[in-house]
Design a protein around this motif. Structure first.
Motif, PDB file in Angstrom:
ATOM      1  N   PHE A 113      27.337  45.527  57.126  1.00 51.26           N
ATOM      2  CA  PHE A 113      26.062  45.968  56.561  1.00 51.26           C
ATOM      3  C   PHE A 113      26.019  45.682  55.064  1.00 51.26           C
ATOM      4  CE2 PHE A 113      27.124  48.703  60.131  1.00 51.26           C
ATOM      5  CZ  PHE A 113      25.993  48.556  60.915  1.00 51.26           C
ATOM      6  N   SER A 114      24.873  45.231  54.593  1.00 55.54           N
ATOM      7  CA  SER A 114      24.697  45.112  53.141  1.00 55.54           C
ATOM      8  C   SER A 114      24.413  46.504  52.582  1.00 55.54           C
ATOM      9  CB  SER A 114      23.513  44.187  52.834  1.00 55.54           C
ATOM     10  OG  SER A 114      22.393  44.533  53.623  1.00 55.54           O
ATOM     11  N   CYS A 115      24.781  46.733  51.348  1.00 52.68           N
ATOM     12  CA  CYS A 115      24.464  48.013  50.719  1.00 52.68           C
ATOM     13  C   CYS A 115      24.475  47.862  49.200  1.00 52.68           C
ATOM     14  CB  CYS A 115      25.449  49.095  51.153  1.00 52.68           C
ATOM     15  SG  CYS A 115      27.167  48.707  50.800  1.00 52.68           S
ATOM     16  N   GLN A 152      29.109  45.279  52.445  1.00 51.83           N
ATOM     17  CA  GLN A 152      29.008  44.124  51.559  1.00 51.83           C
ATOM     18  C   GLN A 152      28.152  44.545  50.378  1.00 51.83           C
ATOM     19  OE1 GLN A 152      29.924  41.267  55.162  1.00 51.83           O
ATOM     20  NE2 GLN A 152      27.905  40.838  54.340  1.00 51.83           N
ATOM     21  N   ASN A 153      28.765  44.595  49.225  1.00 53.52           N
ATOM     22  CA  ASN A 153      28.075  45.101  48.050  1.00 53.52           C
ATOM     23  C   ASN A 153      28.224  44.117  46.900  1.00 53.52           C
ATOM     24  OD1 ASN A 153      28.855  46.829  45.322  1.00 53.52           O
ATOM     25  ND2 ASN A 153      26.919  47.391  46.266  1.00 53.52           N
ATOM     26  N   TYR A 154      27.128  43.886  46.203  1.00 52.33           N
ATOM     27  CA  TYR A 154      27.136  42.960  45.075  1.00 52.33           C
ATOM     28  C   TYR A 154      26.659  43.599  43.774  1.00 52.33           C
ATOM     29  CZ  TYR A 154      27.910  39.133  48.359  1.00 52.33           C
ATOM     30  OH  TYR A 154      28.459  38.296  49.302  1.00 52.33           O
ATOM     31  N   THR A 155      25.771  44.621  43.899  1.00 49.21           N
ATOM     32  CA  THR A 155      25.085  45.105  42.696  1.00 49.21           C
ATOM     33  C   THR A 155      24.532  46.508  42.917  1.00 49.21           C
ATOM     34  OG1 THR A 155      23.396  44.462  41.074  1.00 49.21           O
ATOM     35  CG2 THR A 155      22.834  44.133  43.376  1.00 49.21           C
ATOM     36  N   ARG A 156      23.806  47.018  41.906  1.00 48.73           N
ATOM     37  CA  ARG A 156      23.025  48.242  42.132  1.00 48.73           C
ATOM     38  C   ARG A 156      21.563  47.921  41.895  1.00 48.73           C
ATOM     39  NH1 ARG A 156      23.117  52.512  36.983  1.00 48.73           N
ATOM     40  NH2 ARG A 156      22.818  50.860  35.436  1.00 48.73           N
ATOM     41  N   SER A 178      29.219  50.352  41.397  1.00 45.56           N
ATOM     42  CA  SER A 178      28.400  50.376  42.608  1.00 45.56           C
ATOM     43  C   SER A 178      29.276  50.352  43.869  1.00 45.56           C
ATOM     44  CB  SER A 178      27.456  49.173  42.585  1.00 45.56           C
ATOM     45  OG  SER A 178      26.748  49.077  43.764  1.00 45.56           O
ATOM     46  N   ILE A 179      30.337  49.577  43.828  1.00 42.33           N
ATOM     47  CA  ILE A 179      31.154  49.445  45.044  1.00 42.33           C
ATOM     48  C   ILE A 179      31.888  50.745  45.340  1.00 42.33           C
ATOM     49  CG2 ILE A 179      33.424  48.543  44.259  1.00 42.33           C
ATOM     50  CD1 ILE A 179      32.773  46.235  46.404  1.00 42.33           C
ATOM     51  N   THR A 206      33.695  43.563  53.399  1.00 45.40           N
ATOM     52  CA  THR A 206      33.762  42.251  54.045  1.00 45.40           C
ATOM     53  C   THR A 206      33.084  41.152  53.220  1.00 45.40           C
ATOM     54  OG1 THR A 206      32.052  43.183  55.467  1.00 45.40           O
ATOM     55  CG2 THR A 206      34.201  42.823  56.455  1.00 45.40           C
ATOM     56  N   GLU A 207      32.432  41.522  52.126  1.00 45.55           N
ATOM     57  CA  GLU A 207      31.919  40.532  51.162  1.00 45.55           C
ATOM     58  C   GLU A 207      31.723  41.197  49.816  1.00 45.55           C
ATOM     59  OE1 GLU A 207      28.255  38.405  51.899  1.00 45.55           O
ATOM     60  OE2 GLU A 207      28.868  37.970  53.945  1.00 45.55           O
ATOM     61  N   ASN A 208      32.037  40.477  48.783  1.00 48.29           N
ATOM     62  CA  ASN A 208      31.700  40.850  47.414  1.00 48.29           C
ATOM     63  C   ASN A 208      32.002  39.642  46.530  1.00 48.29           C
ATOM     64  OD1 ASN A 208      33.373  41.810  44.710  1.00 48.29           O
ATOM     65  ND2 ASN A 208      31.411  42.835  44.967  1.00 48.29           N
ATOM     66  N   GLY A 209      31.153  39.391  45.567  1.00 45.50           N
ATOM     67  CA  GLY A 209      31.398  38.259  44.678  1.00 45.50           C
ATOM     68  C   GLY A 209      30.261  38.124  43.676  1.00 45.50           C
ATOM     69  N   ALA A 210      30.293  37.053  42.895  1.00 44.55           N
ATOM     70  CA  ALA A 210      29.278  36.890  41.858  1.00 44.55           C
ATOM     71  C   ALA A 210      29.012  35.412  41.598  1.00 44.55           C
ATOM     72  CB  ALA A 210      29.741  37.554  40.563  1.00 44.55           C
ATOM     73  N   SER A 211      27.748  35.092  41.316  1.00 41.98           N
ATOM     74  CA  SER A 211      27.395  33.707  40.961  1.00 41.98           C
ATOM     75  C   SER A 211      27.219  33.614  39.447  1.00 41.98           C
ATOM     76  CB  SER A 211      26.083  33.323  41.649  1.00 41.98           C
ATOM     77  OG  SER A 211      25.020  34.084  41.135  1.00 41.98           O
ATOM     78  N   PHE A 212      27.880  32.640  38.872  1.00 41.49           N
ATOM     79  CA  PHE A 212      27.687  32.352  37.450  1.00 41.49           C
ATOM     80  C   PHE A 212      27.583  30.834  37.305  1.00 41.49           C
ATOM     81  CE2 PHE A 212      30.060  36.434  37.234  1.00 41.49           C
ATOM     82  CZ  PHE A 212      29.137  37.160  36.510  1.00 41.49           C
TER      83      PHE A 212
END
Ligand code: BGC
Length: 451
Positions: free
Chosen positions: A229-231, A300-304, A341-342, A361-367
């Protein structure tokens, strides 16, 4: 609890059973969209439509993982990553979605699985990461209740062909993302909009997730069966009651709508009135069928997200305040960098009864990565992962259930509507030549995993 150095953060602190991995998805990496009798998926069709994807990008070639999987899996090994998560393209295996099985598709995933095992890497298989066979979309896709039996058929085929070697299974990736973006907003494939599509898609997806779980458990009793699940941490813009109430609704929408029915709690209808419309699609017994006791849940968390009340936004009367407008650091997706956030999400999911094991099961960042003398010194990405891991460790030190971390992602890849511009990989890809270069974040992760 941000940390600037690796002092204080080491693999050992997470314990020897903690699962470390990297996650990928079929459409984002494989390419070979019409090779070896593969059928079309909704993403093959959607990316052909005008002005849907930034710069007209598509996944026809992507990272050419279909041909380059041996080298890419060698990179996983070289980076000391013990677990590799990938997804199966449904239309590669069942070109029409149901019926005839494409042996060449089965052979491809067998090669991937065997190569993982040969390298000492554990394969984690996600059945569905958003690429529905186009033939099924033509029959209504996720809005058609028959999708539950189509998906069940696909789950059986995969269990039979791969179950002897794959021990960790994920039924579905982020149901909120693909139903919301694909069936309500129309910004992902198949590009449908409105509640009339979204509501049935939600209900049939929930039933397919739980049914998929039952099928896999039944056929593979010794395997670990999970789903993801995304969150996002959702907070109000300020303490005005109307903004607090708006944040509460967005939290129900982004974080609770799918996990709660799976845990047997039903839809959060009291907080999201429009979910009452699901009643129209309920069949007798659905309430029970929606629930399944998974061996693990992936978050799966990336941000808030920061939320304001917005009278004009239909259904939720709320809108997101973009990170750009808040004077906070953000990634090239425009997502706020907010490692705490995580931690909050781990805490939130720990508060539910009935989650046996929780993984990230997922986390990361685009730069925006810059190559200089053949190297990519992506310190922002390394800092991002390191600060996230510090928060995961903080959760563990408080006794919270969180047993694994999978970075998104191995190689830069096709980022859906955004095309190839956002780079999330630990490994850089030159999409003209398909050359790979391990970024400094990849070297950092490899060293960290070496222990
Ligand atoms: C999805 C991936 C996606 C990533 C970054 C997740 O929501 O599962 O497919 O690339 O986020 O946007």
């Amino acid at each position: 609890m941000d940390i600037d150095t690796d002092g204080g953060l080491s693999r050992n602190l997470f314990g020897k059973d903690f699962k470390w991995g990297v996650s990928t998805a079929a459409y984002q990496i494989e390419g070979s969209h019409d090779i070896d009798e593969k059928g079309s998926s909704i993403w093959d069709v959607y990316t052909e439509r005008k002005n849907k994807i930034l710069n007209g990008h598509h996944g026809k070639i992507a990272c050419d993982f279909y041909n380059r999987y041996p080298e890419d899996l060698d990179l996983v090994k070289q980076l000391n990553i013990p677990n590799f998560r990938f997804s199966t393209s449904w239309s590669r295996i069942l070109p029409n979605g149901t019926g005839a099985v494409n042996q060449k598709g089965i052979d491809f995933y067998n090669r991937v699985i065997d190569k993982c095992l040969e390298n000492g890497t554990d394969p984690w298989l996600t059945l569905y990461h958003w690429d529905l066979p186009h033939a099924l979309e033509q029959k209504g896709g996720w809005t058609n209740r028959d999708v539950i039996s189509w998906f069940s058929e696909f789950a059986v085929v995969c269990a039979k062909h791969f179950g002897d070697r794959v021990k960790n299974w994920i039924v579905m990736n982020e149901p909120m993302a693909f139903t919301g973006a694909g069936y309500f907003l129309g910004v992902h494939a198949p590009g449908r909009t409105g509640a009339k599509n979204f509501i049935p898609a939600v209900h049939h997806t929930v039933l397919s997730i739980s049914e998929g779980g039952r099928i896999l458990k039944d056929l593979l009793p010794d395997a670990e069966i999970g789903t993801t699940f995304s969150c996002s941490l959702v907070e109000p813009f300020n303490s005005y009651p109307r903004n607090i109430a708006a944040a509460h609704r967005i939290d129900a929408l982004l974080n609770r709508m799918f996990i709660e029915p799976i845990l047997g709690m039903g839809y959060p209808k009291d907080d999201l009135w429009f979910l009452k419309k699901t009643a129209k699609y309920f069949h007798p017994g659905d309430e029970d069928k929606m629930a399944f006791d998974f061996d693990f849940i992936g978050i799966q968390n990336y941000t808030r997200e920061i939320v304001k009340s917005s009278f004009f936004t239909p259904y939720v009367q709320a809108s997101l305040v973009k990170a750009r407008k808040r004077n906070v650091p953000f990634t090239s997706m425009g997502w706020e960098v907010y490692p705490q956030s995580i931690y909050e999400m781990i805490k939130k999911f720990n508060a539910y009864k009935g989650i046996k094991k929780l993984y990230i099961t997922e986390n990361g960042a685009s730069f925006d990565d810059v190559i200089s003398k053949g190297e990519i010194n992506d310190t922002k990405r390394t800092d991002y992962i390191r600060n996230i891991l510090a928060q995961v460790l903080r959760a563990r030190s408080e006794g919270l259930n969180v047993e694994g971390y999978f970075a998104w992602t191995l190689t830069d890849n096709f980022e859906w509507t955004e095309g190839y511009h956002p780079r999330f990989g630990l490994v850089y890809v030159d999409f003209d030549t398909q050359q790979r270069i391990i970024k400094s974040s990849g070297h950092w992760y490899a060293n960290f995993l070496k222990g």
